[in-house]
Design a protein around this motif. Structure first.
Motif, PDB file in Angstrom:
ATOM      1  N   THR A  11      63.752  -6.905  88.126  1.00  0.00           N
ATOM      2  CA  THR A  11      65.168  -6.653  88.374  1.00  0.00           C
ATOM      3  C   THR A  11      65.927  -7.963  88.447  1.00  0.00           C
ATOM      4  OG1 THR A  11      64.432  -4.774  89.692  1.00  0.00           O
ATOM      5  CG2 THR A  11      66.740  -5.345  89.826  1.00  0.00           C
ATOM      6  N   ASN A  15      68.966  -9.231  86.050  1.00  0.00           N
ATOM      7  CA  ASN A  15      70.264  -9.634  86.607  1.00  0.00           C
ATOM      8  C   ASN A  15      70.632 -11.059  86.231  1.00  0.00           C
ATOM      9  OD1 ASN A  15      71.105  -7.234  87.831  1.00  0.00           O
ATOM     10  ND2 ASN A  15      69.651  -7.545  89.501  1.00  0.00           N
ATOM     11  N   ILE A  18      71.959 -10.841  82.855  1.00  0.00           N
ATOM     12  CA  ILE A  18      73.317 -10.283  82.907  1.00  0.00           C
ATOM     13  C   ILE A  18      74.314 -11.366  83.300  1.00  0.00           C
ATOM     14  CG2 ILE A  18      74.801  -8.649  84.190  1.00  0.00           C
ATOM     15  CD1 ILE A  18      72.173  -6.925  84.447  1.00  0.00           C
ATOM     16  N   ASN A  21      75.253 -13.633  80.657  1.00  0.00           N
ATOM     17  CA  ASN A  21      75.873 -12.969  79.506  1.00  0.00           C
ATOM     18  C   ASN A  21      74.972 -12.938  78.279  1.00  0.00           C
ATOM     19  OD1 ASN A  21      78.242 -11.585  79.796  1.00  0.00           O
ATOM     20  ND2 ASN A  21      79.462 -13.472  79.918  1.00  0.00           N
ATOM     21  N   ILE A  22      73.692 -12.761  78.533  1.00  0.00           N
ATOM     22  CA  ILE A  22      72.742 -12.692  77.406  1.00  0.00           C
ATOM     23  C   ILE A  22      72.530 -11.226  77.055  1.00  0.00           C
ATOM     24  CG2 ILE A  22      70.368 -13.161  76.694  1.00  0.00           C
ATOM     25  CD1 ILE A  22      70.462 -15.585  78.616  1.00  0.00           C
ATOM     26  N   VAL A  23      72.767 -10.917  75.813  1.00  0.00           N
ATOM     27  CA  VAL A  23      72.626  -9.526  75.359  1.00  0.00           C
ATOM     28  C   VAL A  23      71.191  -9.330  74.898  1.00  0.00           C
ATOM     29  CG1 VAL A  23      73.439  -7.778  73.738  1.00  0.00           C
ATOM     30  CG2 VAL A  23      75.044  -9.474  74.660  1.00  0.00           C
ATOM     31  N   ILE A  24      70.552  -8.306  75.455  1.00  0.00           N
ATOM     32  CA  ILE A  24      69.172  -8.014  75.052  1.00  0.00           C
ATOM     33  C   ILE A  24      69.076  -6.548  74.670  1.00  0.00           C
ATOM     34  CG2 ILE A  24      68.141  -9.883  76.426  1.00  0.00           C
ATOM     35  CD1 ILE A  24      67.438  -7.737  78.517  1.00  0.00           C
ATOM     36  N   HIS A  25      67.999  -6.235  73.982  1.00  0.00           N
ATOM     37  CA  HIS A  25      67.804  -4.851  73.503  1.00  0.00           C
ATOM     38  C   HIS A  25      66.393  -4.389  73.841  1.00  0.00           C
ATOM     39  CE1 HIS A  25      71.423  -5.389  70.978  1.00  0.00           C
ATOM     40  NE2 HIS A  25      70.967  -6.636  70.819  1.00  0.00           N
ATOM     41  N   ASN A  26      66.253  -3.047  73.880  1.00  0.00           N
ATOM     42  CA  ASN A  26      64.950  -2.402  74.056  1.00  0.00           C
ATOM     43  C   ASN A  26      64.145  -3.038  75.199  1.00  0.00           C
ATOM     44  OD1 ASN A  26      65.446  -0.599  71.969  1.00  0.00           O
ATOM     45  ND2 ASN A  26      64.680  -2.033  70.441  1.00  0.00           N
TER      46      ASN A  26
ATOM     47  N   TYR B  38      79.643  -2.510  85.183  1.00  0.00           N
ATOM     48  CA  TYR B  38      78.703  -2.464  86.317  1.00  0.00           C
ATOM     49  C   TYR B  38      78.570  -3.890  86.842  1.00  0.00           C
ATOM     50  CZ  TYR B  38      75.022  -4.522  83.491  1.00  0.00           C
ATOM     51  OH  TYR B  38      74.307  -5.372  82.741  1.00  0.00           O
ATOM     52  N   LYS B  40      75.514  -5.220  88.774  1.00  0.00           N
ATOM     53  CA  LYS B  40      74.156  -5.677  88.533  1.00  0.00           C
ATOM     54  C   LYS B  40      73.174  -4.507  88.647  1.00  0.00           C
ATOM     55  CE  LYS B  40      72.864  -7.231  93.166  1.00  0.00           C
ATOM     56  NZ  LYS B  40      72.374  -8.355  93.960  1.00  0.00           N
ATOM     57  N   ILE B  41      71.937  -4.828  88.307  1.00  0.00           N
ATOM     58  CA  ILE B  41      70.907  -3.792  88.382  1.00  0.00           C
ATOM     59  C   ILE B  41      70.228  -3.913  89.740  1.00  0.00           C
ATOM     60  CG2 ILE B  41      68.695  -3.003  87.426  1.00  0.00           C
ATOM     61  CD1 ILE B  41      69.679  -4.078  84.708  1.00  0.00           C
ATOM     62  N   LEU B  42      70.114  -2.802  90.403  1.00  0.00           N
ATOM     63  CA  LEU B  42      69.450  -2.825  91.711  1.00  0.00           C
ATOM     64  C   LEU B  42      67.986  -2.391  91.580  1.00  0.00           C
ATOM     65  CD1 LEU B  42      72.294  -1.266  93.916  1.00  0.00           C
ATOM     66  CD2 LEU B  42      71.644  -3.660  93.743  1.00  0.00           C
ATOM     67  N   TYR B  44      65.042  -0.626  88.522  1.00  0.00           N
ATOM     68  CA  TYR B  44      64.890  -0.059  87.178  1.00  0.00           C
ATOM     69  C   TYR B  44      63.422   0.253  86.925  1.00  0.00           C
ATOM     70  CZ  TYR B  44      64.347  -0.022  82.087  1.00  0.00           C
ATOM     71  OH  TYR B  44      63.995   0.306  80.805  1.00  0.00           O
ATOM     72  N   ILE B  67      66.344   0.911  78.774  1.00  0.00           N
ATOM     73  CA  ILE B  67      67.592   0.164  78.487  1.00  0.00           C
ATOM     74  C   ILE B  67      67.547  -0.259  77.025  1.00  0.00           C
ATOM     75  CG2 ILE B  67      68.935  -1.893  79.039  1.00  0.00           C
ATOM     76  CD1 ILE B  67      67.771  -1.756  81.885  1.00  0.00           C
ATOM     77  N   LYS B  68      68.440   0.290  76.230  1.00  0.00           N
ATOM     78  CA  LYS B  68      68.459  -0.031  74.799  1.00  0.00           C
ATOM     79  C   LYS B  68      69.259  -1.289  74.549  1.00  0.00           C
ATOM     80  CE  LYS B  68      66.521   2.070  72.271  1.00  0.00           C
ATOM     81  NZ  LYS B  68      65.051   1.975  72.035  1.00  0.00           N
ATOM     82  N   GLN B  69      70.272  -1.486  75.371  1.00  0.00           N
ATOM     83  CA  GLN B  69      71.053  -2.723  75.239  1.00  0.00           C
ATOM     84  C   GLN B  69      71.602  -3.096  76.607  1.00  0.00           C
ATOM     85  OE1 GLN B  69      73.643  -3.259  71.793  1.00  0.00           O
ATOM     86  NE2 GLN B  69      75.229  -4.011  73.166  1.00  0.00           N
ATOM     87  N   LEU B  70      71.536  -4.410  76.872  1.00  0.00           N
ATOM     88  CA  LEU B  70      71.998  -4.867  78.175  1.00  0.00           C
ATOM     89  C   LEU B  70      72.803  -6.131  77.986  1.00  0.00           C
ATOM     90  CD1 LEU B  70      71.460  -4.496  81.357  1.00  0.00           C
ATOM     91  CD2 LEU B  70      69.804  -6.304  81.038  1.00  0.00           C
ATOM     92  N   SER B  71      73.989  -6.108  78.515  1.00  0.00           N
ATOM     93  CA  SER B  71      74.808  -7.335  78.480  1.00  0.00           C
ATOM     94  C   SER B  71      75.508  -7.458  79.832  1.00  0.00           C
ATOM     95  CB  SER B  71      75.813  -7.269  77.335  1.00  0.00           C
ATOM     96  OG  SER B  71      76.764  -6.272  77.586  1.00  0.00           O
ATOM     97  N   GLY B  72      76.306  -8.490  79.976  1.00  0.00           N
ATOM     98  CA  GLY B  72      76.950  -8.756  81.260  1.00  0.00           C
ATOM     99  C   GLY B  72      77.880  -7.643  81.715  1.00  0.00           C
TER     100      GLY B  72
END
Lengths: 367, 94
Positions: A11, A15, A18, A21-26, B38, B40-42, B44, B67-72
């Motif tokens: 987690t 975070n 996040i 600001n790094i975009v990740i997938h799958n 959102y 942040k993630i608490l 997962y 999570i298929k896509q994660l950004s800020g």
């Protein structure tokens, strides 16, 4: 790119991504302290910064070479353009022919090959478009002495590798012959067919070993005769002598005839009849003037009268000199390199006529 | 999307600025969930995803959540979503 990120709780790792600001997938949770995700190459740089700052461990599972290449091209555009220009320049430059390298020549001259290339249309210092196979066929036709040829462009050098035709080899084999008349004492044949056996006498020039043999099926096969033939040869010197013989001795009388020639034409002759029963004739040619302007030649013929006289000489008085003479004749007939093993002198007498013969025996080896 | 939001503000007679920082949910069927704004993630895992949002926590429960896509600012979740609820529930004041 597929990445595994380790170093904190899953987690927390997410975070931190996040926050940056790094975009990740799958995203997959591999373990409580490890996550796996896919990321673009552009984001990968930010991830590297983050991992460096936070001391995270990055494992690249799957690298996308095309993405990296694209990134490299974008980042090093100048270098890439330069590289492309170098390649293009190299391609164009390599199409020029600046020199020839002609290999494998022995009898064919370099000039004749260069002339043939020129006739084909290949010029030094220019771009030459040609098909290698076509040029090779052309060269083989243009220069008949060529057996094989390969053409290859190496940079700006046209390499012509030539294999010339071999000169025609005389495959005729000749028999082993006797250099002298000889008695064969030993014959060893390695290759060929023996035509004589031990004890035979071979005359000079006679074939000893024939240039053929027979295979297992009985077929005659030509071959180079290889053999060693040993034998004995004799060299002979002979002198004849008569105790009583008739000699013709001059009486002192003579007749002289003269003929004058202008060039080759007889212009005057003073000729008398020769009335002698036995005579000797002597002829003498004389030039009348020692210059070339008057070619007057004179020929003198002298006829000396002779008379038959019976002369007797004892054989015993001249025997040694006759033997020496016969030996001398025999030795003079021996070719170089022969060693005399035995010497024999034979004297035969028939009604006062003597024949003194010297026989010299030597060993011979014919190969 | 923006037009839809504008219409939504109009219909609900709400102030647009009041919701600027608030989270937004968009769900496609029961399989795909889009969450924006959102914080942040608490938590997962494949069965539950808890996101911190403004003044609350968004609790997403289901099966095979990924999570298929994660950004800020946004997260796209795929899986069989059973329940979405906010942890801090409002109650009727007595």
């Amino acid at each position: 790119m597929t990445i595994q990120l380790q170093g904190a709780g899953s987690t927390t790792l997410l975070n931190e991504l996040i926050k940056s600001n790094i975009v990740i997938h799958n995203v997959q949770i591999i373990s409580p302290k490890c996550i796996q995700f896919e990321i673009n190459i552009s984001m990968y740089q930010n991830l590297l910064l983050l991992s460096k700052e936070k001391c995270y461990n990055i494992i690249v599972l799957k690298d996308n070479i095309f993405v990296r290449l694209k990134n490299l091209v974008l980042k090093r555009a100048g270098v890439c353009i330069g590289l492309v220009l170098v390649v293009v320049f190299n391609i164009i430059f390599s199409r020029f022919t600046f020199s020839y390298q002609i290999l494998g020549l022995e009898t064919i001259s370099t000039q004749s090959v260069e002339d043939a290339l020129s006739k084909y249309g290949i010029k030094k210092g220019k771009i030459n478009n040609f098909d290698n196979n076509d040029l090779e066929i052309y060269l083989r036709k243009a220069i008949p002495e060529i057996s094989l040829v390969s053409v290859m462009k190496k940079g700006n050098v046209l390499v012509v590798n030539i294999k010339e035709k071999l000169p025609e080899i005389d495959t005729t084999h000749y028999a082993l012959t006797a250099p002298h008349t000889m008695l064969i004492t030993k014959i060893d044949v390695v290759n060929g067919t023996a035509l004589k056996k031990v004890g035979d006498i071979a005359t000079k020039g006679e074939e000893l070993v024939a240039p053929y043999t027979y295979d297992q099926e009985g077929t005659k096969v030509d071959c180079e005769p290889i053999a060693v033939v040993s034998g004995k040869v004799w060299f002979v010197g002979s002198v004849q002598f008569e105790e009583d013989k008739i000699e013709y001795r001059r009486t002192g009388k003579k007749i002289k005839n003269v003929r004058y020639y202008l060039g080759n034409k007889n212009i005057y002759s003073s000729v008398k009849n020769v009335s002698y029963e036995y005579f000797d004739k002597e002829t003498k040619h004389v030039k009348a003037f020692n210059n070339l302007f008057v070619p007057l030649n004179i020929t003198y013929d002298y006829y000396f009268e002779t008379k038959a006289v019976n002369v007797h000489t004892d054989y015993a008085s001249v025997e040694q000199s006759l033997i020496d003479e016969s030996k001398s004749k025999a030795y003079s007939s021996i070719p170089n390199g022969y060693v005399v093993n035995n010497e024999k002198v034979v004297v035969s007498n028939s009604n006062g006529k003597y024949v003194i013969t010297t026989y010299l025996e030597s060993d011979i080896e014919v190969k | 999307m923006f037009q839809f939001l504008d219409e939504l503000y109009d219909v609900s007679q709400s102030n647009k600025n009041e919701f600027n920082d608030d989270f937004k949910l968009t769900m496609l069927g029961s399989q795909i969930l889009y969450v924006s704004n959102y914080i942040k993630i608490l938590s997962y895992n494949s069965e539950i995803l808890i996101l911190k949002v403004k003044d609350n926590e968004l609790n997403i429960a289901g099966v095979g959540l990924a999570i298929k896509q994660l950004s800020g600012k946004e997260v796209i979740i795929k899986g069989r979503i059973n329940r979405i609820h906010l942890t801090k529930e409002y109650v009727v004041e007595k």
